[in-house]
Design a protein around this motif. Sequence first.
Motif, PDB file in Angstrom:
ATOM      1  N   ASP A  88      46.697 -13.019 -48.204  1.00 27.13           N
ATOM      2  CA  ASP A  88      46.820 -12.942 -49.661  1.00 27.13           C
ATOM      3  C   ASP A  88      45.430 -13.008 -50.283  1.00 27.13           C
ATOM      4  OD1 ASP A  88      49.527 -12.834 -49.441  1.00 27.13           O
ATOM      5  OD2 ASP A  88      49.912 -14.874 -50.125  1.00 27.13           O
ATOM      6  N   ARG A  89      45.101 -11.981 -51.062  1.00 27.78           N
ATOM      7  CA  ARG A  89      43.820 -11.944 -51.764  1.00 27.78           C
ATOM      8  C   ARG A  89      44.066 -12.084 -53.270  1.00 27.78           C
ATOM      9  NH1 ARG A  89      41.020  -7.199 -48.096  1.00 27.78           N
ATOM     10  NH2 ARG A  89      39.829  -8.620 -46.751  1.00 27.78           N
ATOM     11  N   TYR A  90      43.240 -12.886 -53.905  1.00 25.86           N
ATOM     12  CA  TYR A  90      43.341 -13.115 -55.349  1.00 25.86           C
ATOM     13  C   TYR A  90      42.027 -12.744 -56.008  1.00 25.86           C
ATOM     14  CZ  TYR A  90      47.507 -15.823 -54.152  1.00 25.86           C
ATOM     15  OH  TYR A  90      48.731 -16.209 -53.675  1.00 25.86           O
ATOM     16  N   TRP A  91      42.107 -11.930 -57.033  1.00 25.11           N
ATOM     17  CA  TRP A  91      40.953 -11.613 -57.864  1.00 25.11           C
ATOM     18  C   TRP A  91      41.220 -12.210 -59.248  1.00 25.11           C
ATOM     19  CZ3 TRP A  91      39.666  -5.709 -56.817  1.00 25.11           C
ATOM     20  CH2 TRP A  91      39.243  -5.586 -55.486  1.00 25.11           C
ATOM     21  N   PHE A  92      40.397 -13.175 -59.626  1.00 22.31           N
ATOM     22  CA  PHE A  92      40.551 -13.853 -60.911  1.00 22.31           C
ATOM     23  C   PHE A  92      39.520 -13.320 -61.904  1.00 22.31           C
ATOM     24  CE2 PHE A  92      41.907 -16.782 -57.607  1.00 22.31           C
ATOM     25  CZ  PHE A  92      43.112 -17.249 -58.095  1.00 22.31           C
ATOM     26  N   GLY A  93      39.932 -13.119 -63.141  1.00 24.80           N
ATOM     27  CA  GLY A  93      38.974 -12.631 -64.126  1.00 24.80           C
ATOM     28  C   GLY A  93      39.420 -12.858 -65.553  1.00 24.80           C
ATOM     29  N   GLU A  94      38.571 -12.420 -66.463  1.00 21.49           N
ATOM     30  CA  GLU A  94      38.830 -12.527 -67.893  1.00 21.49           C
ATOM     31  C   GLU A  94      39.385 -11.204 -68.418  1.00 21.49           C
ATOM     32  OE1 GLU A  94      38.612 -14.988 -70.210  1.00 21.49           O
ATOM     33  OE2 GLU A  94      38.372 -16.326 -68.484  1.00 21.49           O
ATOM     34  N   VAL A  95      40.314 -11.317 -69.347  1.00 19.85           N
ATOM     35  CA  VAL A  95      40.873 -10.135 -70.003  1.00 19.85           C
ATOM     36  C   VAL A  95      40.528 -10.220 -71.485  1.00 19.85           C
ATOM     37  CG1 VAL A  95      42.966  -8.837 -70.540  1.00 19.85           C
ATOM     38  CG2 VAL A  95      42.775 -10.059 -68.356  1.00 19.85           C
ATOM     39  N   ASN A  96      39.643  -9.331 -71.920  1.00 17.30           N
ATOM     40  CA  ASN A  96      39.195  -9.376 -73.313  1.00 17.30           C
ATOM     41  C   ASN A  96      39.483  -8.104 -74.089  1.00 17.30           C
ATOM     42  OD1 ASN A  96      38.029 -12.010 -73.184  1.00 17.30           O
ATOM     43  ND2 ASN A  96      36.318 -11.132 -72.016  1.00 17.30           N
ATOM     44  N   ARG A  97      39.871  -7.052 -73.394  1.00 17.44           N
ATOM     45  CA  ARG A  97      40.111  -5.801 -74.120  1.00 17.44           C
ATOM     46  C   ARG A  97      41.045  -4.888 -73.338  1.00 17.44           C
ATOM     47  NH1 ARG A  97      35.907  -1.722 -72.790  1.00 17.44           N
ATOM     48  NH2 ARG A  97      34.690  -2.501 -71.007  1.00 17.44           N
ATOM     49  N   ILE A  98      41.529  -3.855 -74.007  1.00 19.41           N
ATOM     50  CA  ILE A  98      42.406  -2.848 -73.422  1.00 19.41           C
ATOM     51  C   ILE A  98      41.582  -1.611 -73.084  1.00 19.41           C
ATOM     52  CG2 ILE A  98      44.447  -1.388 -73.803  1.00 19.41           C
ATOM     53  CD1 ILE A  98      45.056  -4.374 -73.552  1.00 19.41           C
ATOM     54  N   SER A  99      41.905  -0.988 -71.954  1.00 22.03           N
ATOM     55  CA  SER A  99      41.165   0.193 -71.524  1.00 22.03           C
ATOM     56  C   SER A  99      41.341   1.340 -72.513  1.00 22.03           C
ATOM     57  CB  SER A  99      41.656   0.638 -70.147  1.00 22.03           C
ATOM     58  OG  SER A  99      41.082   1.880 -69.797  1.00 22.03           O
ATOM     59  N   PRO A 134      46.769   2.446 -71.687  1.00 19.53           N
ATOM     60  CA  PRO A 134      47.146   1.163 -72.318  1.00 19.53           C
ATOM     61  C   PRO A 134      47.310   0.036 -71.288  1.00 19.53           C
ATOM     62  CG  PRO A 134      49.050   2.595 -72.174  1.00 19.53           C
ATOM     63  CD  PRO A 134      47.879   3.410 -71.695  1.00 19.53           C
ATOM     64  N   VAL A 135      46.222  -0.308 -70.642  1.00 18.95           N
ATOM     65  CA  VAL A 135      46.236  -1.371 -69.626  1.00 18.95           C
ATOM     66  C   VAL A 135      45.075  -2.322 -69.895  1.00 18.95           C
ATOM     67  CG1 VAL A 135      47.337   0.042 -67.851  1.00 18.95           C
ATOM     68  CG2 VAL A 135      44.843   0.013 -68.022  1.00 18.95           C
TER      69      VAL A 135
END
Length: 312
Positions: A21-32, A36-37
Motif C-alpha cells: 500500500d502506497r500513500y501520497w499525502f498532499g495539499e489541495v488548494n485549487r481545481i485543475s 474538474p478535478v
Amino acid sequence: MDVIKDATVKRILVAGDVMLDRYWFGEVNRISPEAPVPIVRVEKREERLGGAANVARNAAALGVSAALMGIIGDDDAGNSVEKLLESSGIQSYLSRDPQISTIVKLRVIGRQQQLLRIDFEERPTEHVLRDKLNRFNSLLAGYDVIILSDYAKGSLVNVNAMIQAATEAGKLVLVDPKGSDFKRYAGASLLTPNKSELKQIIGDWASEEELIAKAQQLRQDLQIKALLLTRSEEGMTLFTADGVTHVPAMAREVFDVSGAGDTVIATMAVMLAQGKSMQEAVVIANRAGGIVVGKLGTATVTREELFPEAVQ
C-alpha cells in the motif's frame, strides 16, 4: 494479563495475496484548469504492508510470532515489502515471480481524505503457484494457527488443498473469503465474510431470523466450525453449532475502514491461539476492529490499545 502474556510462544502462518500500500499525502488548494478535478501537491509519501501482509503485520503487533507466505514480483515494490516485513519482525516465505509486478495500491490523500486509488496487479504464474503449495505443506508443522487471506488476486487458487492439509495436521484454519463460491473453503475452522460477501453466497435477508437460518445452513453445508459475519456499524455476529453470538459495534468515529477485516481475522487468530473460545475471541476482535477504523489507512492495533487495563 493472561490473555496475552505468553503470546510470543504462539506461531501464526498467514498465506494469501500480498500487496504494497502506497500513500501520497498532499495539499489541495485549487481545481485543475484541464478538467474538474482537484490538484494535489504531494508533500509526503509512505509505504505500508497490504493484503495478507497487513494481516501478518496485525498479528505481529499483538505479540505473536508471525510468518507470511505469498507471491511478489522481482521489482522495487517487492523489495519494499521484504524490508517492511523485516522491520515488523515477520518471517518471510515470499516467492518471487519475475513475470509479474508486485500488487500495489496507490492512494492519493488530500486534507486527510482519500481522493483517488490506483491499483496495479497481475496474477501469478502457474509454476510459482505449484511451488507455493509445496512450501505451505512443508511449513505447516511449525505453526499453531493458519490464516488464509483471499483477496481474489490469484495467490490462493489451491486454497481447498491448503485447508485440507492444515486440518489434517490438526491446525485451526481461519479464512477471509472472496468470490461467489465458498465451496472451496469447505472444512475450514472459521470464515469471516462481510455483509456484501455473504450476500453473494446466500442472497439478501429480510429479517434476523432469515439471516440466522441461511448462515447456519451455509456453515453446515461447508462443514465449517464457525462463521463470523462482520457487519460494519451493526457489529459482528458469530454462528456456531452452539448457537449465535452477536456483538454490537463499538461507539466511536469511523475514520477509515481500510484493512479493518485484516485486523479482525488477525485478532481472532491470536486469541484462539491463546486458548480463548470463539465467543471470547469475537468480543476482543470487535474491540480491535473498532479501534483500527479510527486510524488512517491500513493500520494495526497494539496490545496496549486492546488491553489498556493490563498496562496501567
